[in-house]
Enzyme design. Sequence first.
Site, PDB file in Angstrom:
ATOM      1  CB  ALA A  90      -3.269 -12.153  17.019  1.00 50.41           C
TER       2      ALA A  90
ATOM      3  CB  SER B  80      -2.114 -14.857   5.411  1.00 48.72           C
ATOM      4  OG  SER B  80      -3.035 -13.988   6.017  1.00 48.72           O
TER       5      SER B  80
ATOM      6  CB  CYS C 125      -6.660 -16.626  16.916  1.00 47.22           C
ATOM      7  SG  CYS C 125      -5.214 -15.567  16.976  1.00 47.22           S
TER       8      CYS C 125
ATOM      9  CD  GLU D 262       5.210 -19.534   6.785  1.00 46.68           C
ATOM     10  OE1 GLU D 262       5.222 -18.428   7.327  1.00 46.68           O
ATOM     11  OE2 GLU D 262       5.431 -20.608   7.401  1.00 46.68           O
TER      12      GLU D 262
ATOM     13  NE  ARG E 129      -2.762  -1.036   3.450  1.00 47.48           N
ATOM     14  CZ  ARG E 129      -2.829  -2.221   4.044  1.00 47.48           C
ATOM     15  NH1 ARG E 129      -3.313  -3.277   3.396  1.00 47.48           N
ATOM     16  NH2 ARG E 129      -2.435  -2.360   5.291  1.00 47.48           N
TER      17      ARG E 129
HETATM   18  P1  FAD Z   1       3.292 -16.529  13.539  1.00 52.64           P
HETATM   19  O1  FAD Z   1       1.909 -16.109  13.312  1.00 52.64           O
HETATM   20  O2  FAD Z   1       3.588 -17.659  14.398  1.00 52.64           O
HETATM   21  O3  FAD Z   1       4.041 -16.616  12.168  1.00 52.64           O
HETATM   22  C1  FAD Z   1       5.409 -16.890  12.059  1.00 52.64           C
HETATM   23  C2  FAD Z   1       5.645 -17.646  10.767  1.00 52.64           C
HETATM   24  O4  FAD Z   1       7.037 -17.600  10.491  1.00 52.64           O
HETATM   25  C3  FAD Z   1       5.292 -19.122  10.861  1.00 52.64           C
HETATM   26  O5  FAD Z   1       4.324 -19.459   9.898  1.00 52.64           O
HETATM   27  C4  FAD Z   1       6.616 -19.850  10.605  1.00 52.64           C
HETATM   28  O6  FAD Z   1       6.450 -21.003   9.810  1.00 52.64           O
HETATM   29  C5  FAD Z   1       7.404 -18.798   9.855  1.00 52.64           C
HETATM   30  N1  FAD Z   1       8.862 -18.964  10.000  1.00 52.64           N
HETATM   31  C6  FAD Z   1       9.582 -19.043  11.142  1.00 52.64           C
HETATM   32  N2  FAD Z   1      10.895 -19.163  10.862  1.00 52.64           N
HETATM   33  C7  FAD Z   1      11.011 -19.175   9.518  1.00 52.64           C
HETATM   34  C8  FAD Z   1      12.108 -19.280   8.632  1.00 52.64           C
HETATM   35  N3  FAD Z   1      13.359 -19.395   9.085  1.00 52.64           N
HETATM   36  N4  FAD Z   1      11.860 -19.256   7.313  1.00 52.64           N
HETATM   37  C9  FAD Z   1      10.593 -19.135   6.838  1.00 52.64           C
HETATM   38  N5  FAD Z   1       9.519 -19.034   7.628  1.00 52.64           N
HETATM   39  C10 FAD Z   1       9.731 -19.047   8.953  1.00 52.64           C
HETATM   40  N6  FAD Z   1      -3.417 -14.415  19.979  1.00 52.64           N
HETATM   41  C11 FAD Z   1      -4.416 -13.566  20.320  1.00 52.64           C
HETATM   42  O7  FAD Z   1      -4.169 -12.366  20.446  1.00 52.64           O
HETATM   43  N7  FAD Z   1      -5.693 -14.024  20.506  1.00 52.64           N
HETATM   44  C12 FAD Z   1      -6.010 -15.333  20.379  1.00 52.64           C
HETATM   45  O8  FAD Z   1      -7.177 -15.720  20.533  1.00 52.64           O
HETATM   46  C13 FAD Z   1      -4.983 -16.241  20.027  1.00 52.64           C
HETATM   47  N8  FAD Z   1      -5.255 -17.562  19.907  1.00 52.64           N
HETATM   48  C14 FAD Z   1      -4.244 -18.404  19.526  1.00 52.64           C
HETATM   49  C15 FAD Z   1      -4.541 -19.759  19.384  1.00 52.64           C
HETATM   50  C16 FAD Z   1      -3.554 -20.639  18.989  1.00 52.64           C
HETATM   51  C17 FAD Z   1      -3.869 -22.081  18.861  1.00 52.64           C
HETATM   52  C18 FAD Z   1      -2.245 -20.143  18.701  1.00 52.64           C
HETATM   53  C19 FAD Z   1      -1.180 -21.089  18.231  1.00 52.64           C
HETATM   54  C20 FAD Z   1      -1.938 -18.820  18.861  1.00 52.64           C
HETATM   55  C21 FAD Z   1      -2.937 -17.935  19.272  1.00 52.64           C
HETATM   56  N9  FAD Z   1      -2.668 -16.573  19.457  1.00 52.64           N
HETATM   57  C22 FAD Z   1      -3.667 -15.722  19.825  1.00 52.64           C
HETATM   58  C23 FAD Z   1      -1.308 -16.039  19.281  1.00 52.64           C
HETATM   59  C24 FAD Z   1      -1.136 -15.427  17.908  1.00 52.64           C
HETATM   60  O9  FAD Z   1      -1.557 -16.331  16.940  1.00 52.64           O
HETATM   61  C25 FAD Z   1       0.317 -15.056  17.705  1.00 52.64           C
HETATM   62  O10 FAD Z   1       0.674 -14.110  18.676  1.00 52.64           O
HETATM   63  C26 FAD Z   1       0.582 -14.474  16.331  1.00 52.64           C
HETATM   64  O11 FAD Z   1       0.247 -15.374  15.325  1.00 52.64           O
HETATM   65  C27 FAD Z   1       2.063 -14.090  16.195  1.00 52.64           C
HETATM   66  O12 FAD Z   1       2.307 -13.633  14.917  1.00 52.64           O
HETATM   67  P2  FAD Z   1       3.757 -13.734  14.291  1.00 52.64           P
HETATM   68  O13 FAD Z   1       3.669 -13.195  12.914  1.00 52.64           O
HETATM   69  O14 FAD Z   1       4.740 -13.159  15.212  1.00 52.64           O
HETATM   70  O15 FAD Z   1       4.085 -15.280  14.255  1.00 52.64           O
END
Ligand code: FAD
Length: 567
Positions: free
Chosen positions: A311, A40, A44, A34, A23
């Site tokens: 999240a 994406s 949650c 990924e 954007r």
């Molecule tokens: P993620 O969403 O974990 O994404 C990181 C990505 O990086 C992953 O897909 C991984 O494969 C990729 N990755 C890592 N290392 C590498 C690499 N070296 N090369 C390529 N790719 C890589 N939060 C809330 O606020 N409310 C909720 O209700 C909630 N419920 C949840 C329920 C569950 C079951 C889970 C698991 C989490 C929940 N969370 C919730 C937490 C929330 O999902 C996370 O805080 C959020 O997704 C973090 O975002 P992120 O982008 O930091 O990491």
Amino acid sequence: MATRLVIVGGVAGGATAAARARRLSEDAEITIIERGPYVSFANCGLPYFIAGAIAKRSKLLLQTPEGFDSRYGVKVLLRSEAVEIDRAGKRVKVRMAGDRALGGQADGPADDAWLDYDKLILAQGGNPVMPPVEGAGSPNVFKLWTIPDMDRIVKYLDEEKPQSAVIAGGGFIGLEMAEAFRERGLSTTVVEMMPRLMPAMDPEFGSMIASRLESHGVAVRTGVALKTVHAGEREVELSDGSRVPAGVVLFSVGVRPELSLATSAGLSIGSSGGLLVDERLQTSDPDIFAAGDMVEVVQRVSGKRVRVPLAGPANRQGRIAASNALGQNMRYAGALGTSVFKAFDATVASTGLSETAAREAGFQVGSATVHKDHHSAYYPGAKELSLKLVYDRRDGRLLGAQAFGEEGVEKRIDVAATALLGQLHLADLTELDLAYAPPYSSANDPINVAAMVGMNDLEGYSPLETAAELKSALNSDSPPLVLDVRNRNEYDERHIAGSLNIPVDELRFSLDEVPRDRAVHVLDRTGFRGHLALRILNGSGIAKVMNVSGGFLSVEAEGGFPIEAGE
Ligand code: FAD
């Protein structure tokens, strides 16, 4: 030349960063790397798909590589792992699974390639902790973090049809999964090593959650650890030697930031163990930004550096990291850690600091707890809401809030979160002009009332003590008199051993029964009648009086009191 922006991780933080970057710039060359098979997705939502509340698996997939390409012109490399950062050469080594191809320069093994960047964003999230428990590698033991994790659990439940489940870990994901397993008809036990569920909240909330889970058939075992998984016997053994049926076992004991790539590239790690970033979400390398579960940020109330794996912060940080990577100057001021989850028919939410965390952070902590109907009691459907405000006794600044109930919980916590952002004080909260009509609230919203209770404490007009403070006072050398001002039938049902019962409506006529040479701590069901009693006692010249915040409900939730129960 167009900026080459490479983003590692394509879920909450990474996907948001990519969309924001596009954007801001039509020219930027944006690539997401990924490791997993999806970009994406809604982590949650995973427990709710397992529970059956979300019927279609496809609803969890919020975007596809094709969608990213057509809408945003973002290239997504799935099943591709960033394995090395060459900071001097400004390039990332990507290891692609099997048949993947990348238009970079091949170097080393056939499926590795280097991808050049001008700016790099790390949004790698974290990994669930798997404790070294004997038998943890058994086929009936799972974690829940990704769509493939969810698929494995669903497949196992569908094919093996286990009758029982054990969840190690009483945090919010574990508790959401307890509900999911119950919804699927499994007899379910939650095992939490700490003395209470949801250790991040104050203990009374852990007790309220445990009672609610138990009323829905979930067994709760606190203060014990899962020691061994006996997969063959479909049981687990706990640290106290007891055994619990466990056709399926889920570990949900915390999340560790994914830092191996960052540390091997020599990026600095912060004091709480997350990747160090400044206010602009810039790492110790000016061309590398980071967002989400892997970073540590400032806790907005305490000012301490913490990890907030949620999240909302991940999404907002992704937006800011992308903006700054493309030359803007946006600031991330920190996180409050506002969270909410569903526990069957109850909602549990919190924001800012708990009483325990506020004390650890060095505040002079006060707290006011009210148990109020979520809307006017006379309008059908009113549900009791427990709301606790934590404040600084020095100036009344709000430090945090926690709530439990069936209705209106998240609304009060969202108001409190907004108040925390504005650094409001209790006096401000008493004046919040909130929307009211009988089906929605009361003329004095529970948040107004809790703030008034706190103000009464601060001004010395109606001093409060918490249930925990009462417990330690009762264990001291000169214990106070507990004056229970509930009605006789309430008292007879359950009361603190050694307490004196004078119902508040009789108190004015029974003042001579109250000793004048001893501190008096008044107790009722919620704290409201206690406040009335305190004022009556003060008015009659009995000055050393405290009201137990939240009353007997908070005493029961706190636990550890000598309780006598009637027939
Ligand atoms: P993620 O969403 O974990 O994404 C990181 C990505 O990086 C992953 O897909 C991984 O494969 C990729 N990755 C890592 N290392 C590498 C690499 N070296 N090369 C390529 N790719 C890589 N939060 C809330 O606020 N409310 C909720 O209700 C909630 N419920 C949840 C329920 C569950 C079951 C889970 C698991 C989490 C929940 N969370 C919730 C937490 C929330 O999902 C996370 O805080 C959020 O997704 C973090 O975002 P992120 O982008 O930091 O990491």
